[in-house]
Enzyme design. Structure first.
Site, PDB file in Angstrom:
ATOM      1  N   ASP A  16      34.184  59.636   2.657  1.00 40.78           N
ATOM      2  CA  ASP A  16      33.540  59.277   1.389  1.00 40.78           C
ATOM      3  C   ASP A  16      32.244  60.054   1.157  1.00 40.78           C
ATOM      4  O   ASP A  16      32.061  60.691   0.121  1.00 40.78           O
ATOM      5  CB  ASP A  16      33.190  57.776   1.345  1.00 40.78           C
ATOM      6  N   ARG A  97      20.353  47.899   5.339  1.00 40.52           N
ATOM      7  CA  ARG A  97      20.281  48.607   4.040  1.00 40.52           C
ATOM      8  C   ARG A  97      18.858  48.809   3.522  1.00 40.52           C
ATOM      9  O   ARG A  97      18.521  49.902   3.066  1.00 40.52           O
ATOM     10  CB  ARG A  97      21.143  47.913   2.980  1.00 40.52           C
ATOM     11  N   ASP A 126      26.798  46.126  -0.473  1.00 41.93           N
ATOM     12  CA  ASP A 126      25.889  47.171  -0.007  1.00 41.93           C
ATOM     13  C   ASP A 126      25.285  47.987  -1.147  1.00 41.93           C
ATOM     14  O   ASP A 126      24.120  48.366  -1.105  1.00 41.93           O
ATOM     15  CB  ASP A 126      26.600  48.075   1.007  1.00 41.93           C
ATOM     16  N   SER A 178      37.590  49.167   7.341  1.00 41.98           N
ATOM     17  CA  SER A 178      36.288  49.640   6.918  1.00 41.98           C
ATOM     18  C   SER A 178      35.270  49.005   7.870  1.00 41.98           C
ATOM     19  O   SER A 178      35.251  47.788   8.043  1.00 41.98           O
ATOM     20  CB  SER A 178      36.032  49.199   5.473  1.00 41.98           C
TER      21      SER A 178
HETATM   22  N1  ARG Z   1      30.472  41.820   4.203  1.00 42.02           N
HETATM   23  C1  ARG Z   1      29.387  42.269   4.997  1.00 42.02           C
HETATM   24  C2  ARG Z   1      28.127  42.308   4.177  1.00 42.02           C
HETATM   25  O1  ARG Z   1      28.200  42.350   2.990  1.00 42.02           O
HETATM   26  C3  ARG Z   1      29.680  43.564   5.693  1.00 42.02           C
HETATM   27  C4  ARG Z   1      29.746  44.771   4.844  1.00 42.02           C
HETATM   28  C5  ARG Z   1      30.042  45.928   5.721  1.00 42.02           C
HETATM   29  N2  ARG Z   1      30.405  47.133   5.062  1.00 42.02           N
HETATM   30  C6  ARG Z   1      31.508  47.827   5.377  1.00 42.02           C
HETATM   31  N3  ARG Z   1      31.618  48.999   4.901  1.00 42.02           N
HETATM   32  N4  ARG Z   1      32.434  47.358   6.161  1.00 42.02           N
HETATM   33  O2  ARG Z   1      27.062  42.285   4.722  1.00 42.02           O
END
Ligand code: ARG
Length: 406
Positions: A16, A97, A126, A178
């Site tokens: 990506d 983040r 995210d 993912s």
């Molecule tokens: N659902 C979790 C959160 O929003 C994990 C997100 C992780 N991202 C990923 N690309 N798997 O904090």
């Protein structure tokens, strides 16, 4: 010739964000500066990631080791707040983040960049976390989210686009999941996990062993805390960062720290998420046990509510909000005397607190004991209960006279 505008991109080395480099050049006519954050994720060498960014066309690539800041400025507060979103998830991705965003903004300033870009999809949390953080830190920067804009709908389409544009595409079969990971744990989603009825396949986990395969003998660990922050394991002092690594190891080899949950994303979607957070969950257990011993009752009770608010605020991308800061101040004021030790026992997927002690303990043996040393005034209990229940007795007598029960 006028200089091109610049875009700073949060880069991971995956398909990506590699496509993002070329796509930004083509669609925004910008020079791309890639930023790779080292936050304790699994990797085969970030120098390789840097080379890939440069080979793909970035004019520069910064590999920033954020681990110490992550531990000392983010994971200290997360622990003080015992933060568990929806009572389960220790906010792994949500915590990294804002830290990465801060670095993106700093580097954008260094280069005089007009844009910041990230590779998040339009369906997740995210994107919100990156964008609210960047906006709060510098509202003049424009954000680009290529994955939300481009019309490459499947991985195959993306692979084809990448090949056409001379980007190295992964030769190994892509993971069906993912994944996002850092010091605080690992998040795994997608693939067969999207059916909430499917049991998570054994191979999704890398930080924890299967509890059934964990050692047959329990393992004891003693953690010392100073003002709420872990400072030693089994008497050996070490920086918090090293303690997190060590606890990931210890808890992980004992099969502790796996979560399988249905989670409410900010964007309104319920998703099935699997996590492994061995160190984070063990440290939170230990920290809570010390608070149980040391915090005054009202502080402890109200803190439980504030902890929920803190977790929701951070989950929803508001790390830099004034409300979150105010909550931080509350948390900090509860940690000043939180110095002491907690003993944990790990055994085949479980982590149990088996001992706690502190100079700031408000546990009073003479008040608590049922033995001869008892100093509790039993006589005052009766008067206390008479008054404590007075208004209820008055109400009950009235309702009895009326012949109704409510
Ligand atoms: N659902 C979790 C959160 O929003 C994990 C997100 C992780 N991202 C990923 N690309 N798997 O904090």
């Amino acid at each position: 010739m006028a200089e091109k505008e610049k875009a700073v991109l949060a880069y991971s080395g995956g398909l990506d964000t590699s496509v993002c480099i070329k796509w930004l050049q083509e669609n925004y006519n910008v020079d791309v500066i890639a930023v790779v954050g080292e936050v304790g994720q699994e990797h085969d060498g970030l120098e390789q990631v840097k080379e890939k960014a440069l080979k793909t066309g970035a004019i520069a690539c910064h590999v920033v080791d954020m681990r110490e800041d992550f531990a000392n400025e983010y994971l200290t507060v997360a622990l003080a707040a015992n933060s568990l979103y929806e009572n389960k998830y220790p906010l792994v991705s949500a915590l990294s983040r804002p830290l990465i965003s801060k670095s993106l903004v700093d580097i954008a300033h260094e280069y005089g960049a007009k844009y910041i870009a990230h590779g998040c999809t339009g369906k997740g949390n995210d994107q919100v976390r990156f964008e609210t953080s960047v906006r709060l830190l510098d509202p003049t920067i424009t954000i680009i989210a290529p994955v939300r804009e481009w019309d490459l709908h499947t991985r195959d389409e993306e692979m084809d686009w990448a090949k056409e544009h001379g980007i190295d595409v992964p030769t190994t079969k892509a993971s069906p999941y993912s994944i996002d990971d850092n010091l605080w744990g690992r998040a795994i989603e997608c693939g067969v996990l999207e059916d909430p009825w499917n049991e998570p396949p054994a191979d999704i986990y890398t930080m924890t062993v299967d509890p059934q395969a964990a050692p047959d003998a329990p393992e004891y660990v003693e953690i010392d805390f100073k003002q709420g922050v872990p400072c030693a394991i089994d008497g050996k002092e070490m920086p918090y960062l090293d303690i997190i690594y060590a606890m990931n190891d210890i808890a992980g080899r004992n099969g502790y720290g796996r979560l399988d949950m249905i989670e409410n994303r900010l964007v309104g979607v319920k998703s099935r998420e699997c996590y492994e957070c061995p160190g984070a969950l063990a440290l939170i257990e230990a920290h809570k046990a010390l608070e149980d011993l040391c915090l005054e009752r009202d502080v402890l009770h109200h803190k439980l509510n504030f902890e929920q608010m803190w977790a929701i605020e951070v989950y929803n991308g508001k790390w830099f909000s004034p409300f979150k800061k105010a909550l931080d101040a509350f948390m900090a004021s509860t940690q000043t005397c939180l110095t002491g030790s907690v003993r944990l026992r790990f055994y085949k997927g479980s982590c149990v607190v088996v001992g706690r002690k502190s100079e700031a303990s408000v546990y009073n043996y003479e008040l608590a004991t049922y033995d001869a040393a008892d100093s509790f005034n039993h006589e005052s209990a009766k008067g206390f209960i008479d008054l404590y229940g007075l208004q209820l007795c008055t109400w009950a007598a009235n309702r009895a006279a009326l012949g109704v029960s409510e």
